[in-house]
Design an enzyme around this catalytic site. Structure first.
Site, PDB file in Angstrom:
ATOM      1  N   SER A 164       0.859  -1.471  -0.017  1.00 14.09           N
ATOM      2  CA  SER A 164      -0.070  -0.137   0.082  1.00 14.09           C
ATOM      3  C   SER A 164       0.210   1.914  -0.149  1.00 14.09           C
ATOM      4  CB  SER A 164      -1.131  -0.065   1.152  1.00 14.09           C
ATOM      5  OG  SER A 164      -1.878   0.683   0.854  1.00 14.09           O
ATOM      6  N   ASN A 165       0.502   2.125   0.505  1.00 16.94           N
ATOM      7  CA  ASN A 165       1.046   3.345   0.535  1.00 16.94           C
ATOM      8  C   ASN A 165       0.591   4.839   1.380  1.00 16.94           C
ATOM      9  OD1 ASN A 165      -0.986   5.440  -0.854  1.00 16.94           O
ATOM     10  ND2 ASN A 165      -0.578   3.505  -2.191  1.00 16.94           N
TER      11      ASN A 165
END
Ligand code: C5P
Length: 208
Positions: free
Chosen positions: A24-25
């Site tokens: 993810s980020n």
């Protein structure tokens, strides 16, 4: 004049390799939620397609929660049906996902140290027949890249920002952006709150 429906993507996506691990980020969704709040506040029907974030749904907004890029893509395709729509793609969509997702938590010994990835769909590119506004978070000289993106993805304009700048990008309540148009035109704004950036975006959309 009939107001368009706003379909806004927001937040990160999560690309699972098993039920407890994902890629993810750090996107918090603040920019997209601000755009949705502004559009709804201006009387537009607004659908917010959000990845996992810790934000309250703005008043008057229909929210659809998703996890992965593929889910976000399907939800957007559904959301744009049946009315003239504007897609504002603020989400930080993961470009790649693990080639396989295990149905149960993988044991350490079952993991080889190599993760095979496959490309995710590009939501902005895939969705057709709507007006489209993109975002471009870049590190350094965002305009050139943004103009290219604008033409390639057939966007009305791209909201570009340099995420290495102080007060701009991921997690902040402020942003310093430029609108970059397909003809190479640029409109530059000072550092301002994400809510005010959202107002400028909605102004630009409703002006056209
Ligand atoms: O090409 P790049 O990923 O930098 O483009 C960013 C823009 O494209 C953003 O508006 C983002 O929300 C959108 N995007 C998308 N689907 C992807 C990747 C990016 O809609 N898979």
């Amino acid at each position: 004049m009939r107001l368009p429906r706003f379909v806004v993507t927001a937040g990160p996506t999560r690309e699972h390799l098993d039920p407890v691990r994902f890629l993810s980020n750090p996107s918090t969704g603040k920019m997209g939620f601000a755009v949705a709040a502004e559009a709804a506040g201006r009387g537009c029907e607004t659908i917010l397609v959000s990845g996992p974030v810790a934000l309250k749904t703005p008043a008057g907004v229909k929210r659809v929660d998703v996890v992965s890029a593929r889910e976000m893509c399907a939800a957007v395709k559904e959301a744009v049906k049946g009315a003239p729509a504007v897609l504002v793609a603020t989400a930080a969509v993961a470009d790649w996902r693990p080639a396989e997702c295990a149905g149960r938590k993988l044991k350490k010994r079952e993991m080889s140290g190599t993760l095979r990835l496959v490309r995710n769909p590009d939501i902005l590119k895939t969705v057709k027949g709507v007006r489209k506004i993109g975002f471009a978070a870049e590190t350094g000289a965002p305009e050139r890249e943004a103009a290219r993106k604008c033409r390639e993805k057939k966007l009305e304009f791209v909201v570009a920002n340099d995420v290495t700048e102080k007060g701009a990008g991921f997690g902040c309540d402020t942003n310093r952006v430029k609108f970059v148009f397909p003809d190479g035109g640029v409109r530059e704004f000072p550092l301002m709150s994400k809510r005010l950036v959202a107002r400028r975006i909605v102004d630009e959309v409703l002006r056209a």
